[in-house]
Design a protein around this motif. Structure first.
Motif, PDB file in Angstrom:
ATOM      1  N   ILE A   1       5.738  12.926   3.665  1.00 13.83           N
ATOM      2  CA  ILE A   1       5.279  14.075   4.451  1.00 13.83           C
ATOM      3  C   ILE A   1       6.216  14.319   5.632  1.00 13.83           C
ATOM      4  O   ILE A   1       6.510  15.462   5.987  1.00 13.83           O
ATOM      5  CB  ILE A   1       3.832  13.865   4.930  1.00 13.83           C
ATOM      6  N   GLN A   2       6.695  13.224   6.234  1.00 16.00           N
ATOM      7  CA  GLN A   2       7.632  13.369   7.356  1.00 16.00           C
ATOM      8  C   GLN A   2       8.900  14.088   6.911  1.00 16.00           C
ATOM      9  O   GLN A   2       9.383  15.005   7.597  1.00 16.00           O
ATOM     10  CB  GLN A   2       7.982  11.989   7.906  1.00 16.00           C
ATOM     11  N   GLU A   3       9.435  13.702   5.751  1.00 16.70           N
ATOM     12  CA  GLU A   3      10.657  14.331   5.255  1.00 16.70           C
ATOM     13  C   GLU A   3      10.407  15.762   4.795  1.00 16.70           C
ATOM     14  O   GLU A   3      11.276  16.627   4.918  1.00 16.70           O
ATOM     15  CB  GLU A   3      11.226  13.501   4.100  1.00 16.70           C
TER      16      GLU A   3
ATOM     17  N   GLY B   1       0.785  -1.213   0.000  1.00 20.10           N
ATOM     18  CA  GLY B   1       0.000   0.000   0.000  1.00 20.10           C
ATOM     19  C   GLY B   1       0.812   1.256   0.000  1.00 20.10           C
ATOM     20  O   GLY B   1       2.010   1.239   0.297  1.00 20.10           O
ATOM     21  N   GLY B   2       0.156   2.361  -0.337  1.00 17.34           N
ATOM     22  CA  GLY B   2       0.874   3.604  -0.530  1.00 17.34           C
ATOM     23  C   GLY B   2       0.833   4.590   0.614  1.00 17.34           C
ATOM     24  O   GLY B   2       1.580   5.569   0.594  1.00 17.34           O
ATOM     25  N   VAL B   3      -0.026   4.378   1.623  1.00 18.16           N
ATOM     26  CA  VAL B   3      -0.151   5.359   2.695  1.00 18.16           C
ATOM     27  C   VAL B   3       1.157   5.485   3.476  1.00 18.16           C
ATOM     28  O   VAL B   3       1.573   6.588   3.838  1.00 18.16           O
ATOM     29  CB  VAL B   3      -1.314   4.993   3.637  1.00 18.16           C
ATOM     30  N   GLY B   4       1.823   4.360   3.706  1.00 16.72           N
ATOM     31  CA  GLY B   4       3.095   4.412   4.407  1.00 16.72           C
ATOM     32  C   GLY B   4       4.138   5.202   3.636  1.00 16.72           C
ATOM     33  O   GLY B   4       4.930   5.941   4.223  1.00 16.72           O
ATOM     34  N   ILE B   5       4.137   5.061   2.319  1.00 20.54           N
ATOM     35  CA  ILE B   5       5.060   5.814   1.475  1.00 20.54           C
ATOM     36  C   ILE B   5       4.744   7.304   1.548  1.00 20.54           C
ATOM     37  O   ILE B   5       5.636   8.150   1.663  1.00 20.54           O
ATOM     38  CB  ILE B   5       4.984   5.313   0.023  1.00 20.54           C
ATOM     39  N   LEU B   6       3.468   7.635   1.481  1.00 17.26           N
ATOM     40  CA  LEU B   6       3.046   9.029   1.596  1.00 17.26           C
ATOM     41  C   LEU B   6       3.439   9.596   2.959  1.00 17.26           C
ATOM     42  O   LEU B   6       3.883  10.748   3.064  1.00 17.26           O
ATOM     43  CB  LEU B   6       1.534   9.138   1.397  1.00 17.26           C
ATOM     44  N   ALA B   7       3.289   8.793   4.003  1.00 20.87           N
ATOM     45  CA  ALA B   7       3.630   9.248   5.350  1.00 20.87           C
ATOM     46  C   ALA B   7       5.117   9.571   5.455  1.00 20.87           C
ATOM     47  O   ALA B   7       5.509  10.568   6.073  1.00 20.87           O
ATOM     48  CB  ALA B   7       3.237   8.176   6.371  1.00 20.87           C
TER      49      ALA B   7
ATOM     50  N   GLN C   1       5.731  13.238  12.087  1.00 22.15           N
ATOM     51  CA  GLN C   1       6.100  11.838  12.218  1.00 22.15           C
ATOM     52  C   GLN C   1       5.222  10.946  11.350  1.00 22.15           C
ATOM     53  O   GLN C   1       3.992  11.066  11.337  1.00 22.15           O
ATOM     54  CB  GLN C   1       5.994  11.393  13.674  1.00 22.15           C
ATOM     55  N   ALA C   2       5.876  10.018  10.631  1.00 28.44           N
ATOM     56  CA  ALA C   2       5.163   9.135   9.716  1.00 28.44           C
ATOM     57  C   ALA C   2       4.129   8.274  10.453  1.00 28.44           C
ATOM     58  O   ALA C   2       3.037   8.021   9.936  1.00 28.44           O
ATOM     59  CB  ALA C   2       6.159   8.243   8.975  1.00 28.44           C
TER      60      ALA C   2
ATOM     61  N   LEU D   1      -1.469   6.768  11.523  1.00 30.27           N
ATOM     62  CA  LEU D   1      -2.522   6.621  12.520  1.00 30.27           C
ATOM     63  C   LEU D   1      -3.702   7.523  12.202  1.00 30.27           C
ATOM     64  O   LEU D   1      -4.868   7.107  12.304  1.00 30.27           O
ATOM     65  CB  LEU D   1      -1.966   6.943  13.911  1.00 30.27           C
ATOM     66  N   ALA D   2      -3.426   8.762  11.799  1.00 29.81           N
ATOM     67  CA  ALA D   2      -4.500   9.704  11.468  1.00 29.81           C
ATOM     68  C   ALA D   2      -5.293   9.222  10.262  1.00 29.81           C
ATOM     69  O   ALA D   2      -6.537   9.315  10.237  1.00 29.81           O
ATOM     70  CB  ALA D   2      -3.905  11.083  11.197  1.00 29.81           C
ATOM     71  N   PHE D   3      -4.598   8.688   9.251  1.00 26.54           N
ATOM     72  CA  PHE D   3      -5.282   8.176   8.065  1.00 26.54           C
ATOM     73  C   PHE D   3      -6.191   7.010   8.432  1.00 26.54           C
ATOM     74  O   PHE D   3      -7.359   6.956   8.027  1.00 26.54           O
ATOM     75  CB  PHE D   3      -4.257   7.736   7.018  1.00 26.54           C
ATOM     76  N   ASP D   4      -5.671   6.066   9.219  1.00 30.36           N
ATOM     77  CA  ASP D   4      -6.475   4.910   9.618  1.00 30.36           C
ATOM     78  C   ASP D   4      -7.662   5.330  10.470  1.00 30.36           C
ATOM     79  O   ASP D   4      -8.752   4.753  10.361  1.00 30.36           O
ATOM     80  CB  ASP D   4      -5.602   3.910  10.385  1.00 30.36           C
ATOM     81  N   ALA D   5      -7.465   6.335  11.327  1.00 33.58           N
ATOM     82  CA  ALA D   5      -8.568   6.835  12.147  1.00 33.58           C
ATOM     83  C   ALA D   5      -9.669   7.430  11.264  1.00 33.58           C
ATOM     84  O   ALA D   5     -10.865   7.246  11.533  1.00 33.58           O
ATOM     85  CB  ALA D   5      -8.060   7.888  13.131  1.00 33.58           C
TER      86      ALA D   5
END
Length: 211
Positions: free
Chosen positions: A152-154, A143-149, A159-160, A165-169
């Motif tokens: 955004i962190q960089e 999946g791509g959410v982790g890559i996006l995180a 924090q990724a 966590l916010a996306f899953d919520a």
């Protein structure tokens, strides 16, 4: 000095994989993950990440989950290529494609008459954890959410883990609009089991995902 491969299909270097080793890792990881998604789908549950989005749309509009899972991840491949390289992106593309196919054909080989939501959440979460662990160890993902995180962190210093966590919520909150509240609670349980399994069994200092 790096040790040589044996017979061309088995690597004696634990930090490297041959093509055959990667192929079996992607295939078995996809099969196990597909079974996890199948169990969640049989009891109407969902999970986090892009798979959660695909499940929501699937339940709301009765569109193929496998097709949705593949499409939802398409926008993230460019980010994956830019941040994590061609090899990781290509293997992730193959893994997602395999899971999409497996979830579509699963019902032709497996029919479950009854499955309690608790057992579906427990076994679905664990199977997804095992599948993802296999993929991570062959430098791929689902999946791509982790890559996006990570991006955004960089870029912004957030924090990724918090982004994920916010996306899953948000996915789980949106689920209350589509599913009964008790289904969402079981889904949250499955997501917690999945993430706890990965947190305990996958550590970058033991096995590096991307090099």
């Amino acid at each position: 000095m790096a040790r040589k491969k044996t017979l061309g299909f088995y690597s004696l270097d634990p930090s490297q994989h041959t093509v055959l080793e990667d192929s079996q890792g992607l295939l078995t990881g996809a099969l196990v993950s597909g079974l996890g998604f199948y169990l969640l789908g049989r009891v109407g549950l969902l999970t986090g990440g892009t798979a959660g989005v695909a499940f929501l749309v699937h339940y709301a509009f009765n569109i193929s989950f496998g097709l949705l899972f593949f499409i939802v991840n398409l926008p993230f491949y460019y980010l994956s290529f830019k941040r994590l390289g061609l090899a990781f992106s290509a293997k992730t593309f193959v893994a997602i494609g395999l899971v999409s196919v497996v979830t579509e054909i699963e019902r032709r080989f497996l029919l479950i008459d009854y499955l309690h939501p608790f057992w579906g959440a427990l076994m679905g979460g664990l199977l997804l954890g095992y599948g993802l662990l296999a993929l991570y160890r062959h430098r791929a993902s689902l999946g791509g959410v982790g890559i996006l995180a990570i991006y955004i962190q960089e870029k912004f210093g957030i924090q990724a883990g918090l982004i994920q966590l916010a996306f899953d919520a948000c996915v789980m909150a949106a689920a209350f609009l589509v599913l009964d509240w008790h289904v969402v609670i079981w889904s949250i349980l499955g997501a917690v089991i999945l993430n706890l399994f990965l947190a305990i069994n996958h550590r970058s200092d033991r096995y590096i995902v991307v090099r």
